[in-house]
Design a protein around this motif. Structure first.
Motif, PDB file in Angstrom:
ATOM      1  N   LEU A   1       0.834  -1.207   0.000  1.00 41.27           N
ATOM      2  CA  LEU A   1       0.000   0.000   0.000  1.00 41.27           C
ATOM      3  C   LEU A   1       0.864   1.250   0.000  1.00 41.27           C
ATOM      4  O   LEU A   1       0.564   2.225  -0.701  1.00 41.27           O
TER       5      LEU A   1
ATOM      6  N   ARG B   1       3.810   1.590  -1.262  1.00 43.17           N
ATOM      7  CA  ARG B   1       4.368   1.762  -2.611  1.00 43.17           C
ATOM      8  C   ARG B   1       3.316   2.306  -3.568  1.00 43.17           C
ATOM      9  O   ARG B   1       3.612   3.158  -4.420  1.00 43.17           O
ATOM     10  N   VAL B   2       2.093   1.820  -3.440  1.00 42.37           N
ATOM     11  CA  VAL B   2       1.017   2.311  -4.310  1.00 42.37           C
ATOM     12  C   VAL B   2       0.779   3.800  -4.083  1.00 42.37           C
ATOM     13  O   VAL B   2       0.650   4.582  -5.037  1.00 42.37           O
TER      14      VAL B   2
ATOM     15  N   ILE C   1       1.206   6.732  -6.917  1.00 38.90           N
ATOM     16  CA  ILE C   1       0.110   7.636  -7.281  1.00 38.90           C
ATOM     17  C   ILE C   1       0.511   9.090  -7.050  1.00 38.90           C
ATOM     18  O   ILE C   1       0.252   9.963  -7.886  1.00 38.90           O
TER      19      ILE C   1
ATOM     20  N   LEU D   1      -5.820   7.170  -1.849  1.00 35.78           N
ATOM     21  CA  LEU D   1      -6.769   6.273  -2.518  1.00 35.78           C
ATOM     22  C   LEU D   1      -8.189   6.816  -2.412  1.00 35.78           C
ATOM     23  O   LEU D   1      -8.941   6.807  -3.403  1.00 35.78           O
TER      24      LEU D   1
ATOM     25  N   LEU E   1      -8.128  -1.114  -3.670  1.00 35.75           N
ATOM     26  CA  LEU E   1      -7.182  -2.201  -3.943  1.00 35.75           C
ATOM     27  C   LEU E   1      -7.849  -3.523  -3.648  1.00 35.75           C
ATOM     28  O   LEU E   1      -8.414  -3.713  -2.558  1.00 35.75           O
TER      29      LEU E   1
END
Length: 385
Positions: A68, A70-71, A75, A377, A384
């Motif tokens: 998470l 890294r995501v 973004i 997010l 995810l």
């Protein structure tokens, strides 16, 4: 509870050649034995025996938090690059407007010089300004292509797609209004959502589980052991099975088994190691929480500062426009020179670029704040799976 059950069945056929006095030759024997071993001190209890399962589950959660994190970073990087592309496109418009204004001044000066009311030096100054503005347009165009490539690379395209000369046109317009921000609320949200804090919390939980297990291993190994069995003997397999199942030949027993390593240094060392790991995990969590608080505070200040920059640069741009308009009017009545008009044109372009930079920086700051709060997010309604 750590109990161990062992069920063993061992049929066997024996034959002795030569003179013999056995009841059956060949003979068939069987033994069915059920053994129960229940630890009473070391390795006793459901929690102790689920240690490795819980550790594995925590490790899986840690990897989810790492993913998470890294995501969120990817973004945020894409968003920052997107706003730089927006700036590059808008900055090209500023450069083109400056070039247009210089072209108009050059045309006016040439007409006046031809009519004999303006010196040729004013024409030369205007021509030099046009050449300089053309250079700025070329640089701005190159910046757009550079930012497009940077954004395209972040979108993980195939090599074939990366080779293609496809233009990327931003559609979202930058935000220019101040979003309400509460510093305490932002810090509270970050404490609940940041993957680094959640990861550190799981590491503490894992270290505590390991410490509890290591402490249990310091106890003596005392176990209750009980066994019960059936035996069978016959002239053939059928006879053996029949007598074994009759229950006439049985055995049972029970007892305690105690073992304790001398010194128990290995278990003591492991326990001390787990204690140190637990303290390190707690210190790490505290350090991360402090870093998050400082990061959120800086991100909030950055948003507030960049919004104030929008207001101040807008005022500077409006003043530059008025000054340029006034200087043009002075030039038309012969009270100014081309050099002064060109200077004010340059000042206006600089003010427009500064305002544009402040607007883009404000939007980048909003993105940075969402990253520091761990709400990227939710900001874009991404889930995810």
């Amino acid at each position: 509870t750590g109990a161990n059950y062992d069920l063993n069945y061992s049929p066997q056929r024996t034959f002795v050649a030569g003179p013999q006095t056995f009841l059956f030759n060949p003979g068939w024997t069987s033994g069915l034995a059920l053994t129960l071993t229940q630890p009473l001190l070391r390795n006793f209890g459901t929690d102790i025996n689920k240690t490795f399962i819980k550790v594995a589950q925590n490790n899986a959660k840690v990897e989810e938090h790492v993913f998470l994190d890294r995501v969120l970073t990817v973004i945020a990087t894409v968003e920052q690059t997107f706003w730089e592309l927006v700036f590059a496109n808008e900055n090209l418009k500023v450069a083109q407007a400056a070039l247009k204004a210089a072209d108009e001044l050059l045309a006016s000066n040439r007409a006046k010089a031809k009519a004999g009311v303006m010196a040729i030096v004013d024409v030369l100054q205007a021509e030099a300004a046009v050449a300089s503005r053309v250079e700025q347009v070329l640089i701005a165009e190159k910046a757009i292509h550079d930012q497009e490539d940077q954004l395209r690379r972040l979108l993980n395209p195939s090599e074939e797609e990366l080779r293609q000369d496809v233009r990327l046109v931003p559609l979202d317009q930058p935000v220019k209004t101040l979003e309400p921000i509460s510093l305490p609320e932002a810090i509270d949200v970050a404490m609940e959502r940041r993957p680094e804090i959640l990861q550190a919390g799981k590491n503490i939980e894992t270290s505590e589980i390991n410490s509890k297990f290591a402490k249990n291993q310091l106890l003596p190994n005392l176990s209750f052991q009980g066994t019960s069995g059936l035996a069978g003997l016959g002239r053939d397999a059928s006879d053996m099975f029949t007598k074994g199942a009759s229950g006439d030949y049985y055995n049972y027993g029970a007892g305690l088994v105690l073992s304790m390593p001398l010194g128990n240094r290995s278990a003591i060392s492991q326990f001390n190691k787990r204690q140190i790991e637990s303290r390190n995990a707690q210190v790490t969590l505290q350090s991360i929480r402090q870093q998050v608080i400082v990061g959120v505070r800086e991100a909030v200040r950055r948003v507030q500062t960049d919004f104030k920059r929008i207001e101040t640069t807008r005022s500077a741009r409006l003043m530059a426009e008025k000054q340029l308009q006034a200087e043009r009017e002075r030039l038309n009545v012969g009270l100014s020179t081309t050099r002064f008009v060109l200077d004010f044109q340059r000042d206006l372009a600089t003010a427009q670029g500064s305002e544009l930079r402040a607007i883009v920086d404000y939007n980048k700051s909003l993105s940075n704040l969402a990253r520091n709060k761990g709400t990227t997010l939710e900001r874009y309604h991404i889930e995810l799976q």
